[in-house]
Write a protein that holds these residues in place. Sequence first.
Motif, mmCIF file in Angstrom:
data_model
loop_
_atom_site.group_PDB
_atom_site.id
_atom_site.type_symbol
_atom_site.label_atom_id
_atom_site.label_comp_id
_atom_site.label_asym_id
_atom_site.label_seq_id
_atom_site.Cartn_x
_atom_site.Cartn_y
_atom_site.Cartn_z
ATOM 1 N N ARG A 409 0.706 -1.191 -0.093
ATOM 2 C CA ARG A 409 -0.122 -0.030 -0.029
ATOM 3 C C ARG A 409 0.963 1.149 0.202
ATOM 4 O O ARG A 409 0.449 2.289 -0.547
ATOM 5 C CB ARG A 409 -1.072 -0.182 1.132
ATOM 6 N N PHE A 410 2.119 1.274 0.754
ATOM 7 C CA PHE A 410 2.961 2.362 0.759
ATOM 8 C C PHE A 410 3.390 2.721 -0.730
ATOM 9 O O PHE A 410 3.531 3.906 -1.020
ATOM 10 C CB PHE A 410 3.919 1.796 1.567
ATOM 11 N N ILE A 411 3.667 1.721 -1.617
ATOM 12 C CA ILE A 411 4.149 2.148 -2.659
ATOM 13 C C ILE A 411 3.271 2.276 -3.797
ATOM 14 O O ILE A 411 3.557 2.857 -4.917
ATOM 15 C CB ILE A 411 5.415 1.058 -3.275
ATOM 16 N N GLU A 412 1.913 1.675 -3.510
ATOM 17 C CA GLU A 412 1.134 1.634 -4.840
ATOM 18 C C GLU A 412 0.300 2.895 -4.430
ATOM 19 O O GLU A 412 -0.274 3.466 -5.502
ATOM 20 C CB GLU A 412 0.035 0.450 -4.617
ATOM 21 N N LEU A 413 0.044 3.197 -3.231
ATOM 22 C CA LEU A 413 -1.026 4.206 -3.021
ATOM 23 C C LEU A 413 -0.453 5.694 -2.418
ATOM 24 O O LEU A 413 -1.075 6.484 -1.685
ATOM 25 C CB LEU A 413 -2.170 3.959 -1.998
ATOM 26 N N PRO A 414 1.214 5.934 -2.838
ATOM 27 C CA PRO A 414 1.584 7.074 -1.979
ATOM 28 C C PRO A 414 0.812 8.285 -2.441
ATOM 29 O O PRO A 414 0.379 8.344 -3.913
ATOM 30 C CB PRO A 414 3.091 7.107 -2.376
ATOM 31 N N PHE A 415 0.876 9.378 -1.867
ATOM 32 C CA PHE A 415 0.470 10.837 -2.433
ATOM 33 C C PHE A 415 -1.057 10.806 -2.946
ATOM 34 O O PHE A 415 -1.551 11.441 -3.604
ATOM 35 C CB PHE A 415 1.127 11.277 -3.474
ATOM 36 N N GLU A 416 -1.618 9.820 -2.293
ATOM 37 C CA GLU A 416 -3.512 9.599 -2.622
ATOM 38 C C GLU A 416 -4.044 9.493 -1.464
ATOM 39 O O GLU A 416 -5.310 9.344 -1.062
ATOM 40 C CB GLU A 416 -3.685 8.191 -3.319
ATOM 41 N N GLY A 417 -3.669 9.945 -0.271
ATOM 42 C CA GLY A 417 -4.202 10.029 1.054
ATOM 43 C C GLY A 417 -4.475 8.859 1.700
ATOM 44 O O GLY A 417 -5.683 8.740 2.317
ATOM 45 N N HIS A 418 -3.420 7.893 1.832
ATOM 46 C CA HIS A 418 -3.819 6.487 2.524
ATOM 47 C C HIS A 418 -2.974 6.501 3.678
ATOM 48 O O HIS A 418 -3.329 5.751 4.709
ATOM 49 C CB HIS A 418 -3.811 5.450 1.641
ATOM 50 N N ARG A 419 -1.780 6.683 3.470
ATOM 51 C CA ARG A 419 -0.551 6.430 4.644
ATOM 52 C C ARG A 419 -0.869 6.697 5.868
ATOM 53 O O ARG A 419 -0.616 5.764 6.761
ATOM 54 C CB ARG A 419 0.795 6.949 4.071
ATOM 55 N N LEU A 420 -1.115 7.905 6.346
ATOM 56 C CA LEU A 420 -1.327 8.111 7.563
ATOM 57 C C LEU A 420 -2.347 7.406 8.378
ATOM 58 O O LEU A 420 -2.215 6.870 9.216
ATOM 59 C CB LEU A 420 -1.516 9.755 7.892
ATOM 60 N N TRP A 421 -3.556 7.153 7.217
ATOM 61 C CA TRP A 421 -4.663 6.451 8.103
ATOM 62 C C TRP A 421 -4.355 4.998 8.081
ATOM 63 O O TRP A 421 -4.898 4.061 8.941
ATOM 64 C CB TRP A 421 -5.940 6.686 7.048
ATOM 65 N N ASP A 422 -3.619 4.453 7.161
ATOM 66 C CA ASP A 422 -3.139 3.067 7.560
ATOM 67 C C ASP A 422 -2.395 2.867 8.344
ATOM 68 O O ASP A 422 -2.701 1.788 9.077
ATOM 69 C CB ASP A 422 -2.383 2.886 6.057
ATOM 70 N N LEU A 423 -1.566 3.850 8.787
ATOM 71 C CA LEU A 423 -0.531 3.383 10.175
ATOM 72 C C LEU A 423 -1.406 3.677 11.269
ATOM 73 O O LEU A 423 -1.461 2.822 12.262
ATOM 74 C CB LEU A 423 0.566 4.257 9.995
ATOM 75 N N LYS A 424 -2.407 4.460 11.055
ATOM 76 C CA LYS A 424 -3.245 4.882 12.210
ATOM 77 C C LYS A 424 -4.150 3.604 12.390
ATOM 78 O O LYS A 424 -4.236 2.977 13.776
ATOM 79 C CB LYS A 424 -4.219 5.827 12.159
ATOM 80 N N ARG A 425 -4.861 2.942 11.444
ATOM 81 C CA ARG A 425 -5.851 2.094 11.579
ATOM 82 C C ARG A 425 -5.028 0.619 11.919
ATOM 83 O O ARG A 425 -5.797 -0.206 12.642
ATOM 84 C CB ARG A 425 -6.895 1.776 10.222
ATOM 85 N N ARG A 426 -3.818 0.459 11.452
ATOM 86 C CA ARG A 426 -3.177 -0.898 11.680
ATOM 87 C C ARG A 426 -2.600 -0.636 13.253
ATOM 88 O O ARG A 426 -1.857 -1.577 13.751
ATOM 89 C CB ARG A 426 -2.191 -1.038 10.866
ATOM 90 N N GLY A 427 -2.712 0.338 13.995
ATOM 91 C CA GLY A 427 -1.786 0.681 15.074
ATOM 92 C C GLY A 427 -0.374 0.802 14.820
ATOM 93 O O GLY A 427 0.464 -0.059 15.776
ATOM 94 N N LEU A 428 0.182 1.353 14.070
ATOM 95 C CA LEU A 428 1.763 1.215 13.712
ATOM 96 C C LEU A 428 2.115 2.701 13.828
ATOM 97 O O LEU A 428 1.497 3.600 13.915
ATOM 98 C CB LEU A 428 1.791 0.857 12.280
ATOM 99 N N PRO A 429 3.626 2.790 14.329
ATOM 100 C CA PRO A 429 4.119 4.041 14.516
ATOM 101 C C PRO A 429 4.275 4.905 13.287
ATOM 102 O O PRO A 429 4.422 4.002 11.962
ATOM 103 C CB PRO A 429 5.215 3.783 15.315
ATOM 104 N N ILE A 430 4.642 6.055 13.152
ATOM 105 C CA ILE A 430 5.264 6.859 12.018
ATOM 106 C C ILE A 430 6.787 6.645 12.423
ATOM 107 O O ILE A 430 7.276 6.995 13.538
ATOM 108 C CB ILE A 430 4.646 7.964 11.811
#
Lengths: 475, 1042
Positions: A409-430
Amino acid sequence: MKHFRLLSIGLLLLTLASCRKLIEIEETDFIGGDVALKTVNNNEQGIIGAYAAMNTEMGILLNSVMSDEVKVGEFYNSATVHEWQFASTDVTIRDNFTAISLYYRIIDRANRVLQALPTAEALRAGDEALRAKLRGEALFLRAFCHFELARYYAGNYDAAGLAMAYMEVPSIKPVARITMGPYYEKMKADMAEAKTLLPDNLTDIYRANKLAVSGLQARVALYMRNWQDAITYSTEYINAIPLASRADFPGIWTDANKAEVAFKLSRTPSIGGRIGSLYDATSASASAIGTVTWSPSDELYNAYDKTNDIRFTTYIKDEPLLSAAGRVSRLVNKYAGTAYGTPGENVADAKVFRTGEMILIRAEAKAENGDLAGAAADYNALRNARITGNTAVTFASKDEAINAIIAERFIELPFEGHRLWDLKRRGLPITRLAADAPNANATTLPANNFRFLLPIPQTALDANPLTVQNPGYER
Amino acid sequence: MRKLLCLVLGMLFVCVQLFAQNRTISGTITDDKGNPIPNASILVKGSNTGTTTNADGKFTISVGPNTRTLLVTSVGLAEQEVNIGNRTTVNVTLNAAEQSLQEVVVNTGYTRERRSQFAGAATVLSAKVVENVPVGSFDQALQGRAPGMLVNSGSGQPGASAQITIRGVQSIQGAGAQPLYVIDGVPMPSFDMQSINPNDFESITVLKDASAAALYGARGGTGVIVITTKKGRAGATNITYRGQYGITTPPNFDRLNLMNSSEILEYEERMGLQGAPTATPGWRYSLKNPANATLPATDANPFAPSQARYNFILDSLRGINSNWRDILFRQGTSQTHEINLSGGSDKTRFFLSGSYFDQEGIDRGSSLTRYTTRFNIEHTTNKLTVALNGTVGYSQTRLSEGEWLGNSARNPFQMVYRAKPYENPFLADGSPNFGASTNLALKQVGNLLEGIQNSQWRQDQLKSNAGLTLNYELLPFLNLRNTSGVDLSYDYNTRYVNPASYIGSLQSFQAGIASEASRRSAQLINTSSAIFNKKFADIHEVEVGAYFEAVRGYQRGNGFTLYNLDPRLTETGQGAGTLPTNGAATYPQNATSAKSGFGIRSYFATGRYTYDDRYTVTANIRRDGTSRIANDDNRQITTWSAGFIWNAMKEQFLANQNVLTDLRVRGSYGIVPNIGSLATFTYGLAGLTSITNYTGPQIPGFGTTTYAGSPLTGLAPSSPGNPDYQIENVRKANLGFDFGFWKNRARFTVDGYYNKTVDLFVRQNLPAESGFASQDLNAGVMSNKGIEATVNVDVVRSRDFTLTLGANHAYNKNTIENLGGVFEYVSGTFIIREGLSYGSHYTFNYLGADPQTGRPIYETADGKTTNNLAQAGRFAKFGNYLPKHVGGFNADIRYKRFSVSALFSYQFDVVRSNNTRNWITRGTAGYHASVNGSRELLTNQWQKPGDIAEFQAVIYDRDFTSSDLEDAKFLRFRNLLVSYQVPGFNFGNGNKIIKGARIYFQGQNLAIWSPWRGVDPEDNNNISLNEYPNPTMFVGGVEINF
């Protein structure tokens, strides 16, 4: 004296006749109030007004700036967001990322149409069909915007957790936040009804259609961790719109074709703004390229197979003109538009749903459901479509599958408004590489930190005594 | 209520059936020395019937059978009531004016009240204050005349109205609302005064408190200005010619202290040397410019760059020194001609006038030409009096396009300090040197002049204001009255830019522009009343009035714009060519139209009781309804007022003293809704004029928007609407004293007031969930407290020599008491904050240049200093743009046939934002590439470490700060009138050719004293930048009575 008498009678009649009406004179020329949305046609204009405010750009920029997608280029702004230092009064939160104003404005526009539509006059053939379609669009937009608000201001799905206010009628009265259970149920109801009303074709992907609802339903199900729904809805989307070929893939981003996209927001040089300018300013000419505000992070840059992955060359560009000038040269190329210094520079449609996202939603849902083979099949299908000579993989465990899918998802969807929400919903750190961080204090935002929920702007709190601030931002 | 109305009108019918015989009364009016008094007024008490004495003091009047009392008045003499009984000859001796000025009648527009029974606060101005004053809009002449009335000119454009504020700003939303103007009972918009001839006025009455303005209800929320026009008098016909000729000159711009050519060239060089180079000649051609280091001393080609060539260029530029005052402005001429006729018989009286007024403004494109007529006719038959008062005026105003453009290089009021004096705007043949302008070859003023020559912006107005009043004396103590009035304006606005000009080539489609817009606005009024007035047992006087009033307003207009004009023609749309669509499927309309309207319905009753001419109490109650409130529940409002007056001179204990000759104590309290507080929207008409949408802000509004994904135009809500919208109310309390000493040669009036606006519209943020940002809600409270005083002293009063000195002063303190939950918000350059006054400046505190670095120093919010504007605090401690103290004083001297009147006006405790000064002292390369500088930069700008200077170094900017806020107090020599009364003369056969004449000289805005370092400290707003300043005017004139 006869004349005087006549005159008096005349005056009397004049006075009496005008008496009652005198304080009931209405403005006849004003396109406002009940007049504005009088006909079905006017309601279509009202829906166009809602689309005109639709915006994915704010989310695209926030997801880049706050996560690990970008690093500071030649001009540093939004520092409090990039370094996770913002407060509810922070100017960037107030001015750049006020999702609360943006999305409730669109919701108000949709609600005004929903309110006026049942009694709107049908003056033309086809207006009844249009009335149904418009209701579908309004419901879709209302659901979409409420989902966006939840992504910004609410935590990960928990029926008892606090969401926002779900606005179903126009109102200027203070209103309280409700819990996510009913909030998401209202959203699902809006989507379900919209799906029955919207066209089942892709004739006009600048406006909502049935597959756009499928896309939104899949996304919402993913966030709700409702894996079966996520599989069902993403499958609807994927079956209707397959992955783009390598040949077609770059054309998605230059809007040369409509591959993978069920719904996107139209952007032209004069209307809608330039998405590309989120990352670098427009140029006077090729020899005077605009200021680079945000450059792709090294972490992202190095995540690609630079030779074989079509996404690398489509998404990112190392501009030799800039490196020759000793400037920051790695550019976000996804929304570059036409050549430097031309009117279409940085202009590109804002893609809302794409098959690439859908297939990764399905892969993640399958993995979560224990279908590791199915997850791998989707994962491989995507990589096969993007990377020349890709080697298929199999997943040995759910964790391995999820990690691979999130990385993809990081490399397929960058600059499309997903990364922060992905980390948030998966409980991952930045986490940022040292080379990507503006300073040593801005390399890690711990998982589940309170800042994954944005603060309600102080002005909004002041104006609405019934609303409450998110944890961590209380003053 | 309808029953009452029917009753009133029913009585009107009945009354026409009743007639009785009149009788004729004649007599002579003399003064206490036995001299006959010409032009004395004889009025049947309680009616409009009246006449005047002829040159021999004689009069004849026809009165009804029930007439018992005549009211005899003459200027300068005490009014007298004469009981005529059954007499047919009545001779009256009027005593010297012990109480003359106090007994003047206050005309409230509906009624005429004797001063001794009038509880309200009103200032009565005689016609003299506006007569022959050479201003196109008479309100400009009211400055310094009435205490508590702030009159500020916003523009020197001939015919522009002044901004009038009575007793302080009473509303945030309606801060600019103008008082109601009423001419002979018919209201008139405040901005149409350019089409009215003030020489027709008899008196101007300013109604200031709740009691005085009670008869106007919501329309009178910000005060009322009642104008009464001249009426004819029975007797010989008087014919008067008035003529006037004069000049209008630009003000003195020396206050700006601008650099001359050699100074600005030196400053341009300094900017380069200080590290802020500009592409201006002073640096480009400077031999100190490193870019010129390798220049040869001379070159064989005299035009090739060389040291000699550059020095030659700089020398040439230094020698130019254009005088912008003379180039940009002109000395305009002004002239007027007027004839009026008045006279009549005891039954019919008339006043007719026709006038021509022509005035050129100092801006080369501005002028006002006006033609007016007036017809005031009054006819009395028995018990019925019919009066028709009307005016028709036509005015052609050529507006200053520069003023309209505002912040523009084509605005002469801006270019007077922006243009570099080394620009020569003329070619050798004297025509403007126009074309593309660069810093090295300036053509800005050339373009400005070419623009004025080739563009025209005009407003033609056809104006009518007329009213018919019928008064029927049903019973001796009961009068029925109806006034119907129409106020109509038809405006035709045009703006043309010549297609065959340079300025025309810069318009869309490169060939001129023609915009035209017309607007018709009408206001109809009908007031019906029944008035009972009776005196019981000689000491109880009662007056009760019942009124019904209807006001209906209409507006309608259209406008269009044409491009690609025919270069063979100018100032027309004829021959305009087609327009390209550039491939678009649709093409926007260049034409628009709109209409709107409103209504006001009022029922009201007034009551007055006077005991023994000593104590009077008054009361008023009314119910007003208006369509301007969208919500039916809030449309109607009931308000009231009450007042008292104690005429102490009638008390026994003051009967035997001769110090005081007049003492009255007045008080009033009431609630006045302020219709001026209701916000409106407008429909623009070709950018030239607009139609008012009266309820727009109360109803959810929609604007258009575009989405590239659809060819349809989107509709987007622009305002949420406010169903709870209601009118602001002002609670007004007034306490006043009138007293006179020294046989009433010293006369004083003092009034104190406390006005409190409730339900004040306040901008409140809306919940973000609403989708809107903010809205004005009825939530606040604002107060105005003040004191006003007027004094007039007849220092010398003899037959040949009189000297009267007068002064008036007013103090007003405005406080925003409550903002209903909001603490503060910024509005323009000032802040709306609880506890502060409306209009308090809010900006950064600039503390000068840092002696070490030359960087600007600002105060931070916590009292420290910083060089960084982002860390500076903003403060509200710099004063207010609305003056706290306003006043004027005047001297009137007469010696035999010569008289001199002088008027001075002043304001203090006022601070305005001097943006002009900010620009000319900004000091940065960016500014001074296109703005000339103040000489202060030469001596008071930081250049090297250790310099103690006000202005920061060239390489830093200080922005807009407290350094732009300047004391704008002023004392203005507003008017001087010198006149000589020519005696009448005849040709020997006994018939007078001329009854009398007057020759005069008048000057307006003769001098001003102020610490303000801009063009003119007086303006109608908080910022000075591009205003059309008040010109100085000199006129000479004659007035001949035939």
